[in-house]
Enzyme design. Sequence first.
Site, PDB file in Angstrom:
ATOM      1  N   ASP A  22      45.540  28.468  43.531  1.00 12.11           N
ATOM      2  CA  ASP A  22      46.390  27.443  42.947  1.00 12.11           C
ATOM      3  C   ASP A  22      46.764  27.798  41.507  1.00 12.11           C
ATOM      4  O   ASP A  22      45.956  28.375  40.774  1.00 12.11           O
ATOM      5  CB  ASP A  22      45.643  26.101  42.966  1.00 12.11           C
ATOM      6  CG  ASP A  22      46.568  24.918  42.756  1.00 12.11           C
ATOM      7  OD1 ASP A  22      47.802  25.115  42.747  1.00 12.11           O
ATOM      8  OD2 ASP A  22      46.063  23.793  42.593  1.00 12.11           O
ATOM      9  N   HIS A  39      54.304  33.439  41.513  1.00 16.19           N
ATOM     10  CA  HIS A  39      53.854  33.890  42.830  1.00 16.19           C
ATOM     11  C   HIS A  39      53.752  35.417  42.878  1.00 16.19           C
ATOM     12  O   HIS A  39      52.819  35.980  43.464  1.00 16.19           O
ATOM     13  CB  HIS A  39      54.793  33.388  43.920  1.00 16.19           C
ATOM     14  CG  HIS A  39      54.821  31.893  44.060  1.00 16.19           C
ATOM     15  ND1 HIS A  39      53.680  31.159  44.294  1.00 16.19           N
ATOM     16  CD2 HIS A  39      55.847  31.001  43.983  1.00 16.19           C
ATOM     17  CE1 HIS A  39      53.999  29.869  44.366  1.00 16.19           C
ATOM     18  NE2 HIS A  39      55.303  29.763  44.175  1.00 16.19           N
ATOM     19  N   LEU A 133      35.716  45.177  54.616  1.00 16.80           N
ATOM     20  CA  LEU A 133      36.056  43.784  54.350  1.00 16.80           C
ATOM     21  C   LEU A 133      37.149  43.307  55.304  1.00 16.80           C
ATOM     22  O   LEU A 133      38.096  44.040  55.588  1.00 16.80           O
ATOM     23  CB  LEU A 133      36.548  43.641  52.902  1.00 16.80           C
ATOM     24  CG  LEU A 133      37.085  42.269  52.488  1.00 16.80           C
ATOM     25  CD1 LEU A 133      35.951  41.268  52.359  1.00 16.80           C
ATOM     26  CD2 LEU A 133      37.856  42.381  51.167  1.00 16.80           C
TER      27      LEU A 133
END
Length: 253
Positions: A22, A39, A133
């Site tokens: 956020d 962004h 991962l």
Amino acid sequence: MSESVSRQGSDVVPRHVGIIMDGNGRWAEAQGKPRVVGHRAGVKSVREVVRLCREAGVGSLTLFAFSSENWNRPPREVALLMRLFITVLRREVKLLKKNNVRLRVIGDTQAFEPKLQQRILEAEAETADCDGLTLNVAANYGGRWDIVQATRQVALQLQQGELSVDQIDESMLQRFMCLSEQPEMDLLIRTGGEERISNFLLWQCAYSELFFSEALWPDFADAAFAEALDAYASRQRRFGKTGAQVADVTVAQ
């Protein structure tokens, strides 16, 4: 990075970390720039957190990239986000594969345009053999949607006679939830100073430790992530037991 975070493989390191990224738009607005600039800046933080998770020994990382509610944002911003998603998938997949990171996209991706759907499938296929991962990107995802789609699959099996009502329990429903084959979420981080879950992995984060960071996502880097992992390592996870019971088990080990 602190000593407690750097002990790779230790039980103080969460197996699965989720992040609500956020603050991109507010970061850009504070600099007098369009929200999309924030962004784009947030992509760098994604790269950094992927690296930090690999170094710390985290097994799964799930990032909330686009919620089912984000369609309510201004159409221009949504369109720019979709284009950015395509660009990032194209540019980052080789780096993910090089670092042995498997990519998965969870959510109702059928709502995306065909070009983006195809790029998602290609990126997932290119990294399918990676066993380091696992990076899960939640796109057009909502926790309530996840529970509903799992319930529909259970109902379908009931309708087809493949399942009886008596067989329905938590473990049965969980089999149909997103990320069911991965470790339960140990740590949920939200950046940007907000303190809510926002319909993110409602089922999966039932026992997650929550950490809220004031840092806006483009500013979230080594120190902020280390703080979150240190906070996790300092907590006693009881899962319904008393503190004394957990302490006794720890001493016995």
